[in-house]
Design a protein around this motif. Structure first.
Motif, PDB file in Angstrom:
ATOM      1  N   ALA A 107      61.588  51.518  32.774  1.00  0.00           N
ATOM      2  CA  ALA A 107      60.499  51.965  33.823  1.00  0.00           C
ATOM      3  C   ALA A 107      60.665  51.260  35.108  1.00  0.00           C
ATOM      4  O   ALA A 107      60.902  50.242  35.237  1.00  0.00           O
ATOM      5  N   ASN A 108      59.941  51.847  36.167  1.00  0.00           N
ATOM      6  CA  ASN A 108      59.625  51.273  37.303  1.00  0.00           C
ATOM      7  C   ASN A 108      58.436  50.503  37.318  1.00  0.00           C
ATOM      8  O   ASN A 108      57.553  50.796  36.427  1.00  0.00           O
ATOM      9  N   HIS A 109      58.702  49.664  38.024  1.00  0.00           N
ATOM     10  CA  HIS A 109      57.476  48.383  37.889  1.00  0.00           C
ATOM     11  C   HIS A 109      56.607  48.316  39.171  1.00  0.00           C
ATOM     12  O   HIS A 109      57.100  48.201  40.186  1.00  0.00           O
ATOM     13  N   THR A 110      55.254  48.468  38.854  1.00  0.00           N
ATOM     14  CA  THR A 110      54.409  48.097  39.988  1.00  0.00           C
ATOM     15  C   THR A 110      53.504  47.228  39.736  1.00  0.00           C
ATOM     16  O   THR A 110      53.063  46.570  40.731  1.00  0.00           O
ATOM     17  N   GLY A 128      62.813  43.958  38.309  1.00  0.00           N
ATOM     18  CA  GLY A 128      62.806  42.666  38.251  1.00  0.00           C
ATOM     19  C   GLY A 128      61.750  42.014  38.977  1.00  0.00           C
ATOM     20  O   GLY A 128      61.273  40.979  38.932  1.00  0.00           O
ATOM     21  N   THR A 129      60.969  42.931  39.720  1.00  0.00           N
ATOM     22  CA  THR A 129      59.995  42.602  40.503  1.00  0.00           C
ATOM     23  C   THR A 129      58.771  43.726  40.752  1.00  0.00           C
ATOM     24  O   THR A 129      59.249  44.869  40.401  1.00  0.00           O
ATOM     25  N   CYS A 130      57.689  43.482  41.215  1.00  0.00           N
ATOM     26  CA  CYS A 130      56.849  44.534  41.416  1.00  0.00           C
ATOM     27  C   CYS A 130      56.912  45.142  42.943  1.00  0.00           C
ATOM     28  O   CYS A 130      56.939  44.496  43.790  1.00  0.00           O
ATOM     29  N   ILE A 131      57.044  46.576  42.610  1.00  0.00           N
ATOM     30  CA  ILE A 131      57.254  47.282  44.075  1.00  0.00           C
ATOM     31  C   ILE A 131      56.066  48.132  44.069  1.00  0.00           C
ATOM     32  O   ILE A 131      55.531  48.656  43.230  1.00  0.00           O
ATOM     33  N   ASN A 132      55.824  48.495  45.452  1.00  0.00           N
ATOM     34  CA  ASN A 132      54.496  49.201  45.552  1.00  0.00           C
ATOM     35  C   ASN A 132      54.190  50.556  45.072  1.00  0.00           C
ATOM     36  O   ASN A 132      53.305  51.342  45.668  1.00  0.00           O
ATOM     37  N   ASN A 133      55.126  51.196  44.459  1.00  0.00           N
ATOM     38  CA  ASN A 133      54.789  52.335  44.067  1.00  0.00           C
ATOM     39  C   ASN A 133      55.296  53.516  44.703  1.00  0.00           C
ATOM     40  O   ASN A 133      54.738  54.690  44.650  1.00  0.00           O
ATOM     41  N   THR A 134      55.680  53.266  46.027  1.00  0.00           N
ATOM     42  CA  THR A 134      56.506  54.358  46.798  1.00  0.00           C
ATOM     43  C   THR A 134      57.886  54.552  46.692  1.00  0.00           C
ATOM     44  O   THR A 134      58.593  55.579  47.267  1.00  0.00           O
ATOM     45  N   SER A 135      58.490  53.722  45.851  1.00  0.00           N
ATOM     46  CA  SER A 135      59.869  53.607  45.983  1.00  0.00           C
ATOM     47  C   SER A 135      60.265  53.007  44.653  1.00  0.00           C
ATOM     48  O   SER A 135      59.626  52.384  44.103  1.00  0.00           O
ATOM     49  N   VAL A 136      61.683  53.217  44.241  1.00  0.00           N
ATOM     50  CA  VAL A 136      62.370  52.751  43.257  1.00  0.00           C
ATOM     51  C   VAL A 136      63.488  51.844  43.421  1.00  0.00           C
ATOM     52  O   VAL A 136      64.400  52.117  44.400  1.00  0.00           O
ATOM     53  N   MET A 137      63.499  50.445  43.581  1.00  0.00           N
ATOM     54  CA  MET A 137      64.668  49.570  43.897  1.00  0.00           C
ATOM     55  C   MET A 137      65.580  49.307  43.164  1.00  0.00           C
ATOM     56  O   MET A 137      65.513  49.846  41.980  1.00  0.00           O
ATOM     57  N   MET A 138      66.646  48.615  43.255  1.00  0.00           N
ATOM     58  CA  MET A 138      67.823  48.373  42.468  1.00  0.00           C
ATOM     59  C   MET A 138      67.591  47.895  41.433  1.00  0.00           C
ATOM     60  O   MET A 138      66.693  47.039  41.052  1.00  0.00           O
ATOM     61  N   PHE A 139      68.209  48.748  40.369  1.00  0.00           N
ATOM     62  CA  PHE A 139      67.899  48.098  38.828  1.00  0.00           C
ATOM     63  C   PHE A 139      69.005  47.085  38.532  1.00  0.00           C
ATOM     64  O   PHE A 139      70.433  47.417  38.787  1.00  0.00           O
ATOM     65  N   LYS A 140      68.580  45.864  37.644  1.00  0.00           N
ATOM     66  CA  LYS A 140      69.759  45.023  37.353  1.00  0.00           C
ATOM     67  C   LYS A 140      70.507  45.325  36.649  1.00  0.00           C
ATOM     68  O   LYS A 140      69.859  46.018  35.456  1.00  0.00           O
ATOM     69  N   LYS A 141      71.809  45.336  36.677  1.00  0.00           N
ATOM     70  CA  LYS A 141      72.512  45.930  35.483  1.00  0.00           C
ATOM     71  C   LYS A 141      72.670  45.275  34.167  1.00  0.00           C
ATOM     72  O   LYS A 141      73.222  45.920  33.196  1.00  0.00           O
ATOM     73  N   GLY A 142      72.032  44.049  34.035  1.00  0.00           N
ATOM     74  CA  GLY A 142      72.263  43.451  32.800  1.00  0.00           C
ATOM     75  C   GLY A 142      71.703  44.362  31.378  1.00  0.00           C
ATOM     76  O   GLY A 142      72.486  44.414  30.393  1.00  0.00           O
ATOM     77  N   TYR A 163      51.382  55.864  40.227  1.00  0.00           N
ATOM     78  CA  TYR A 163      49.781  55.791  40.132  1.00  0.00           C
ATOM     79  C   TYR A 163      49.309  56.701  41.395  1.00  0.00           C
ATOM     80  O   TYR A 163      49.871  57.002  42.280  1.00  0.00           O
ATOM     81  N   ASP A 164      48.136  57.102  41.060  1.00  0.00           N
ATOM     82  CA  ASP A 164      47.358  57.671  42.224  1.00  0.00           C
ATOM     83  C   ASP A 164      46.457  56.896  43.086  1.00  0.00           C
ATOM     84  O   ASP A 164      45.694  56.219  42.722  1.00  0.00           O
ATOM     85  N   PRO A 165      47.021  56.668  44.239  1.00  0.00           N
ATOM     86  CA  PRO A 165      46.337  55.659  45.082  1.00  0.00           C
ATOM     87  C   PRO A 165      45.167  55.907  45.687  1.00  0.00           C
ATOM     88  O   PRO A 165      44.445  55.052  46.057  1.00  0.00           O
ATOM     89  N   ARG A 166      44.383  56.998  45.348  1.00  0.00           N
ATOM     90  CA  ARG A 166      43.260  57.372  45.840  1.00  0.00           C
ATOM     91  C   ARG A 166      42.116  56.724  45.090  1.00  0.00           C
ATOM     92  O   ARG A 166      40.939  56.336  45.796  1.00  0.00           O
ATOM     93  N   PHE A 167      42.429  56.180  43.975  1.00  0.00           N
ATOM     94  CA  PHE A 167      40.983  55.635  43.272  1.00  0.00           C
ATOM     95  C   PHE A 167      41.203  54.185  43.319  1.00  0.00           C
ATOM     96  O   PHE A 167      40.344  53.568  43.045  1.00  0.00           O
ATOM     97  N   GLY A 168      42.382  53.501  43.579  1.00  0.00           N
ATOM     98  CA  GLY A 168      42.660  51.919  43.573  1.00  0.00           C
ATOM     99  C   GLY A 168      43.931  51.573  43.774  1.00  0.00           C
ATOM    100  O   GLY A 168      44.833  52.295  42.907  1.00  0.00           O
ATOM    101  N   ASP A 169      44.315  50.680  44.485  1.00  0.00           N
ATOM    102  CA  ASP A 169      45.755  50.488  44.554  1.00  0.00           C
ATOM    103  C   ASP A 169      46.096  49.372  43.348  1.00  0.00           C
ATOM    104  O   ASP A 169      45.783  48.326  43.504  1.00  0.00           O
ATOM    105  N   ALA A 170      46.909  49.996  42.584  1.00  0.00           N
ATOM    106  CA  ALA A 170      47.532  49.116  41.368  1.00  0.00           C
ATOM    107  C   ALA A 170      48.588  48.068  41.632  1.00  0.00           C
ATOM    108  O   ALA A 170      49.059  47.223  40.949  1.00  0.00           O
ATOM    109  N   PHE A 171      49.192  47.997  42.903  1.00  0.00           N
ATOM    110  CA  PHE A 171      50.461  47.295  43.344  1.00  0.00           C
ATOM    111  C   PHE A 171      49.889  45.698  43.224  1.00  0.00           C
ATOM    112  O   PHE A 171      49.040  45.310  43.816  1.00  0.00           O
ATOM    113  N   TRP A 172      50.711  44.911  42.307  1.00  0.00           N
ATOM    114  CA  TRP A 172      50.383  43.480  42.411  1.00  0.00           C
ATOM    115  C   TRP A 172      51.292  42.825  43.589  1.00  0.00           C
ATOM    116  O   TRP A 172      52.492  42.557  43.289  1.00  0.00           O
ATOM    117  N   ASN A 173      50.725  42.369  44.647  1.00  0.00           N
ATOM    118  CA  ASN A 173      51.501  41.690  45.857  1.00  0.00           C
ATOM    119  C   ASN A 173      51.208  40.294  45.463  1.00  0.00           C
ATOM    120  O   ASN A 173      50.515  39.326  45.727  1.00  0.00           O
TER     121      ASN A 173
END
Lengths: 432, 154
Positions: free
Chosen positions: A226-229, A303-317, A332-342
């Motif tokens: 899955a993509n990680h946010t 491998g890391t949290c991305i801000n849910n607007t894109s999907v970045m490179m998947f590690k091949k392992g 995530y629907d950003p209107r209710f709360g931003d779930a991204f972990w910076n």
């Protein structure tokens, strides 16, 4: 002694006692019991609809207020674009092209903006996500104040209570189940316990989740990707199905939770030292998927949290071990709360507090049909294929950049390769 | 207030930048938000490292030179005014500006100033002359075929 006794104290105690009892009964009936059985009263969806109406009103009010005062509203995606000249056509003009591209990327680039929270067009009554918040009208400020009171005074304590309940139950019950002998009863109970506790945690965040295409849910012996946010992704997926988690053993509370979870069903936890050893990691993963009685593995290849607007490179392992991959897209629907972990800005506790004091976390989960590596496809191509499917389903931008660029610079080897390509072309040109 | 911009831009500053560069109000606020998001040290200025963190700039053959163009002679930090001043060179020339009398000093995005900017990308030692070596050095890294796209991502 008589002086310390006050009839009011007695009354106060009685009132407090009653309100606590009422509080806990309500909690139990409306939240915990449904969580145990996996049913829902629909309260959260009603809440969501109400909130949306309030937000729309608030946004309109701001826009009207801004027009009255003749202010320009800060809108993240419109009007603010600075258009650049096209390069004139003469010989030394090549430099113009690259200079322009360079300055364009300084103004806005595709990569660094994925590592900070998405900007919103409408306002969701949280000061943390609005640039235009200055005093517009009394009603709006009152609404905002009311929102603040509700969120911090009512929702936050409620959620914290639930969170503690959920986690506490998880640790306690999995330890108890761990005492049972291995067998079908143990697996059955462990499944029920895990699901129940994750459902309580979901309610602790007021997460309103819509699952799509549940017929494609991951099966035993497979790999769920899955993509990680944010760390909440785990709770969201695990409240709908049972997975074996993969990760590093932490100390403190996390470590306690991890150790007790593994007593009830086999998760894959690595010591810090083992994480670097890629062969060991791959071996443990493939051993796990070969055992068809074990649960599907949940992995986040970015491998890391991305801000849910894109999907970045998947590690091949994880794509090398040859198991069936079940892709899952989380949006995530950003209107209710931003779930991204910076993670460079907020620690875990700070982040959880922010999550628990937002309005709600609304998201959609799509289970995509399973994929396997095809003939003649190597791990990287397979990973990109899966990534494209997830991006397409979730409406996210598919990027080739590495999520590791959040913290590290572009590798010098990568830079040099680009430059080598250019000089080769130049060389060919000059030979002609 | 917001956790993003620790010091919001004041109205007077926006007006000054508007006069100097010709950007509109909303463009300035948008670029200010970009400036603060690049400024990881949160001290109101950008260093060379802040620019180099942009991957698309890092693989640009002229990346280092473009970064240099932002920093005045001998300095290592650029503030928002300087940032905007350099970006202003790339603003399109509008028709109504072409006819203005040059009573004030020439706008930053005039044809001359654009050429001056490009000239300085060639002129490494800043002696106001492009030597043969400097020209060859640039051509080494730049592909003459404009069709080569840097953004191989969609």
């Amino acid at each position: 002694m008589e002086l310390f006794f006050n009839p009011f104290d007695n009354l106060l105690c009685i009132l407090l006692g009653i309100s606590f009892t009422v509080w806990f009964t309500l909690l139990l009936v409306f939240i915990i019991v449904p969580a145990i059985f996996g049913v829902s009263f629909g309260i959260r969806r009603l809440y969501m609809k109400t909130l949306l109406k309030v937000f729309e009103w608030a946004t309109l009010r701001i826009e009207r207020g801004a027009k009255e005062k003749n202010h320009h509203l800060y809108k993240p995606y419109s009007n603010g674009k600075v258009y650049l000249d096209s390069a004139p056509e003469f010989e030394m003009s090549d430099i113009f092209y690259f200079a322009r591209r360079g300055v364009e990327s300084i103004m806005d680039d595709e990569v660094t903006k994925r590592f900070s929270a998405e900007e919103l067009e409408s306002w969701n009554l949280l000061t943390r996500s609005n640039y235009n918040f200055h005093y517009i009208s009394l009603r709006l400020t009152v609404l905002w104040g009311l929102g603040l009171l509700i969120r911090y005074g009512f929702l936050l304590p409620l959620r914290v209570t639930l969170a503690f309940t959920g986690v506490g139950l998880l640790v306690f019950l999995t330890s108890v189940i761990g005492l049972l002998p291995n067998g079908r009863m143990k697996n059955f109970l462990s499944e029920k316990v895990h699901l129940m506790c994750y459902r309580i945690c979901v309610r602790a965040l007021t997460a309103i989740i819509t699952y799509h295409d549940s017929e494609n849910k991951p099966k035993n012996g497979g790999l769920c990707v899955a993509n990680h946010t944010s760390p909440i992704d785990v709770i969201i997926l695990a409240s709908d199905g049972c997975y074996a988690m993969v990760g590093q053993i932490h100390g403190g509370l996390m470590g306690v939770i991890q150790k007790s979870m593994v007593k009830a069903c086999p998760h894959i936890w690595f010591e810090r030292s083992e994480v670097k050893d890629r062969h060991l990691v791959a071996k443990r993963l493939s051993d796990h998927v070969e055992d068809k009685s074990k649960l599907p593995i949940l992995i986040f290849p970015e491998g890391t949290c991305i801000n849910n607007t894109s999907v970045m490179m998947f590690k091949k392992g994880s794509f090398e071990i040859g198991a069936t991959v079940y892709p899952v897209a989380i949006k995530y629907d950003p209107r209710f709360g931003d779930a991204f972990w910076n993670s460079s800005k907020f620690g875990m506790v700070n982040y959880l507090l922010r999550m628990m004091s937002s309005w709600a976390i609304v998201c959609s989960v799509w289970y995509l049909p399973p994929m396997s590596r095809e003939e003649g496809e190597d791990a990287v191509q397979f990973a990109n294929r899966v990534k494209a499917a997830i991006a397409r389903q979730g409406g996210l931008v598919d990027l080739l950049w590495d999520g590791g660029l959040k913290r590290a610079k572009v590798k010098d080897t990568f830079k040099e390769e680009q430059q080598k390509l250019y000089s080769k072309m130049l060389h060919n040109q000059s030979l002609n | 207030m917001g956790s993003r911009a620790s010091t919001l831009l004041r109205e007077e500053e926006i007006e000054e930048i508007k006069k100097e560069t010709g950007f509109s109000h909303s463009q300035i606020t948008r670029l200010y938000s970009r400036f603060t998001s690049l400024d990881k040290g949160e001290n109101g200025t950008l260093s060379r490292e802040d620019f180099q963190r942009i991957p698309e700039l890092a693989i640009n053959p002229l990346g280092d030179r473009i970064i240099n163009a932002f920093f005045p002679e001998g300095e290592d930090q650029v503030n928002f005014r300087g940032f905007m001043r350099t970006l202003a060179h790339f603003r399109p020339i509008e028709d109504n500006e072409k006819n203005k009398n040059s009573s004030a000093s020439e706008p930053l995005n005039s044809r001359t100033n654009k050429l001056l900017f490009a000239f300085r990308l060639y002129d490494l030692d800043r002696d106001d002359k492009i030597s043969r070596d400097e020209l060859l050095q640039v051509l080494e890294k730049v592909d003459v075929e404009q069709k080569m796209s840097i953004r191989f991502l969609h």
